[in-house]
Design an enzyme around this catalytic site. Structure first.
Site, PDB file in Angstrom:
ATOM      1  N   TYR A  37      -2.261  -3.531 -11.289  1.00 33.27           N
ATOM      2  CA  TYR A  37      -2.442  -3.378  -9.772  1.00 33.27           C
ATOM      3  C   TYR A  37      -1.541  -4.174  -8.207  1.00 33.27           C
ATOM      4  O   TYR A  37      -0.578  -3.880  -7.254  1.00 33.27           O
ATOM      5  CB  TYR A  37      -3.665  -2.993  -9.649  1.00 33.27           C
ATOM      6  CG  TYR A  37      -3.713  -2.891  -7.838  1.00 33.27           C
ATOM      7  CD1 TYR A  37      -3.541  -1.515  -7.243  1.00 33.27           C
ATOM      8  CD2 TYR A  37      -4.400  -3.687  -6.246  1.00 33.27           C
ATOM      9  CE1 TYR A  37      -4.023  -1.245  -5.620  1.00 33.27           C
ATOM     10  CE2 TYR A  37      -4.709  -3.179  -5.056  1.00 33.27           C
ATOM     11  CZ  TYR A  37      -4.169  -1.775  -4.904  1.00 33.27           C
ATOM     12  OH  TYR A  37      -4.144  -1.485  -3.727  1.00 33.27           O
ATOM     13  N   LYS A  51       0.930   3.354  -3.199  1.00 31.67           N
ATOM     14  CA  LYS A  51      -0.198   4.183  -3.267  1.00 31.67           C
ATOM     15  C   LYS A  51      -0.138   4.900  -3.919  1.00 31.67           C
ATOM     16  O   LYS A  51      -1.169   6.327  -3.982  1.00 31.67           O
ATOM     17  CB  LYS A  51      -1.397   3.911  -2.047  1.00 31.67           C
ATOM     18  CG  LYS A  51      -2.110   2.582  -1.852  1.00 31.67           C
ATOM     19  CD  LYS A  51      -3.532   2.583  -0.897  1.00 31.67           C
ATOM     20  CE  LYS A  51      -3.945   0.644  -0.996  1.00 31.67           C
ATOM     21  NZ  LYS A  51      -4.305   0.071   0.259  1.00 31.67           N
ATOM     22  N   TYR A 109      -4.093   3.213   7.892  1.00 31.25           N
ATOM     23  CA  TYR A 109      -5.370   2.447   7.507  1.00 31.25           C
ATOM     24  C   TYR A 109      -6.301   3.430   8.215  1.00 31.25           C
ATOM     25  O   TYR A 109      -6.047   4.822   8.389  1.00 31.25           O
ATOM     26  CB  TYR A 109      -4.876   1.346   7.440  1.00 31.25           C
ATOM     27  CG  TYR A 109      -4.309   0.757   6.758  1.00 31.25           C
ATOM     28  CD1 TYR A 109      -4.202   0.516   5.608  1.00 31.25           C
ATOM     29  CD2 TYR A 109      -3.219  -0.046   7.630  1.00 31.25           C
ATOM     30  CE1 TYR A 109      -3.364  -0.107   4.629  1.00 31.25           C
ATOM     31  CE2 TYR A 109      -2.249  -0.645   6.523  1.00 31.25           C
ATOM     32  CZ  TYR A 109      -2.411  -0.393   4.604  1.00 31.25           C
ATOM     33  OH  TYR A 109      -1.679  -1.430   4.078  1.00 31.25           O
ATOM     34  N   SER A 133       0.817  -1.030   0.325  1.00 29.82           N
ATOM     35  CA  SER A 133       0.058   0.057   0.057  1.00 29.82           C
ATOM     36  C   SER A 133       0.727   0.980   0.318  1.00 29.82           C
ATOM     37  O   SER A 133       0.281   2.511  -0.014  1.00 29.82           O
ATOM     38  CB  SER A 133      -1.070  -0.249   1.182  1.00 29.82           C
ATOM     39  OG  SER A 133      -1.940  -0.814   0.907  1.00 29.82           O
ATOM     40  N   VAL A 145       1.450  -3.314   4.011  1.00 31.40           N
ATOM     41  CA  VAL A 145       1.236  -4.964   4.434  1.00 31.40           C
ATOM     42  C   VAL A 145       2.549  -5.778   4.272  1.00 31.40           C
ATOM     43  O   VAL A 145       2.402  -7.125   4.997  1.00 31.40           O
ATOM     44  CB  VAL A 145      -0.050  -5.611   4.512  1.00 31.40           C
ATOM     45  CG1 VAL A 145      -1.418  -5.276   4.883  1.00 31.40           C
ATOM     46  CG2 VAL A 145      -0.198  -5.653   2.715  1.00 31.40           C
TER      47      VAL A 145
END
Length: 309
Positions: A193, A68, A245, A65, A263
């Site tokens: 992705y 992102k 998160y 992540s 993660v």
């Protein structure tokens, strides 16, 4: 300039490492489940090129992540703010990063922000190019420039592992496609992705990217404005409000620096105007953040008054 090991940092790492026994490695992606639970390392990269470290900073891990926030910067540069934020929102969510719940209650059904999986999938969908390879290559070239490392690549093993087990992300894609937020073939988007999430690097590379964000998009080594200042500001704001998160609020209060976790156990920090931080600690808490990595940042922030608030 080589990264210098630092006794002071090592003491903080040793203290934070005791938390790893309370976390667990992300084994729902089989390839990530092979990580050593008690691993913990950190690199701190200053604008003048000085770097301090503790732990095995050469050990590679996938961005997950953390990618992102980088893909968001890339797409904002390619598409512009209006295009991007017509399709994905700017608001934090108290829901887990992979939740579909808010999509079902929002009208239109656009994701709340780019740091949850639904929002990140929409952002990746916006990467320009004729096919998956072309689009991935352009994102990878951007990440290599940010890291100052032409050897940064991706893990085929982790990408394949994620692709085969990404049932919930496929569900998010199909939901978004039903509402015309995503318009491409779902399997192609999933391939792009999962490759994006499987881009791998070490703590030093990650700290080097962090310092670019910390310095408002300028690479202090090459002195090139890689990311426009306003886009770097937007990305850092998302890191503060949504980067950890659904623990982002607590993180802002306790630590108070822009950061993004993944993660795999990676955390990228960008202390505004000061330095970038790269951390790897694969034992995760229940929210999906590196449990020892957060403790390490908490100790650093407290000891050196790093909070921006």
């Amino acid at each position: 300039m080589p990264c210098q090991s630092n006794d002071e940092l090592q003491l903080i790492v040793d203290e934070a490492r005791t938390c790893t026994k309370h976390g667990r490695v992300a084994d729902y992606i089989p390839a990530l489940g092979e990580a050593k639970q008690d691993d913990l390392s950190i690199a701190v990269h200053y604008p003048d090129g000085t770097c301090y470290s503790a732990g095995d900073i050469e050990k590679k891990f996938t961005l997950q992540s953390i990618s992102k926030v980088i893909s968001l910067a890339f797409v904002l540069m390619e598409r512009g703010k209006e295009y991007v934020f017509n399709r994905v929102g700017m608001e934090p969510t108290g829901d887990p990063f992979n939740s579909i719940a808010k999509l079902e209650t929002m009208a239109p059904a656009k994701p709340l922000n780019p740091m949850i999986n639904a929002g990140a999938l929409v952002v990746t969908h916006m990467i320009k190019g004729g096919n998956v390879e072309e689009r991935f290559s352009s994102l990878l070239a951007f990440i290599r420039e940010l890291a100052g490392d032409p050897n940064v690549n991706y893990s085929q093993e982790v990408a394949d592992s994620e692709f085969q087990t990404a049932h919930l992300n496929r569900a998010l894609c199909y939901f978004l496609k039903q509402h015309n937020i995503v318009e491409e073939n779902v399997e192609e988007l999933m391939e792009l992705y999962t490759k994006q999430c499987a881009i791998e690097m070490n703590c030093l590379d990650l700290a080097r990217i962090g310092v670019v964000f910390a310095m408002d998009g300028v690479d202090p080594i090459s002195e090139k404005q890689i990311i426009p200042k306003d886009i770097a500001r937007i990305c850092k704001t998302f890191m503060v409000t949504c980067g950890m998160y659904n623990a982002s609020g607590e993180f802002a209060i306790k630590i108070g620096i822009p950061a993004k976790s993944g993660v795999s156990g990676g955390i990228m920090g960008a202390v505004p105007g000061k330095f970038g931080i790269g951390i790897f600690g694969p034992a995760l808490d229940e929210k999906g953040n590196s449990i020892a990595g957060i403790k390490l940042l908490e100790l650093l922030s407290k000891n050196y008054s790093l909070s921006m608030f």
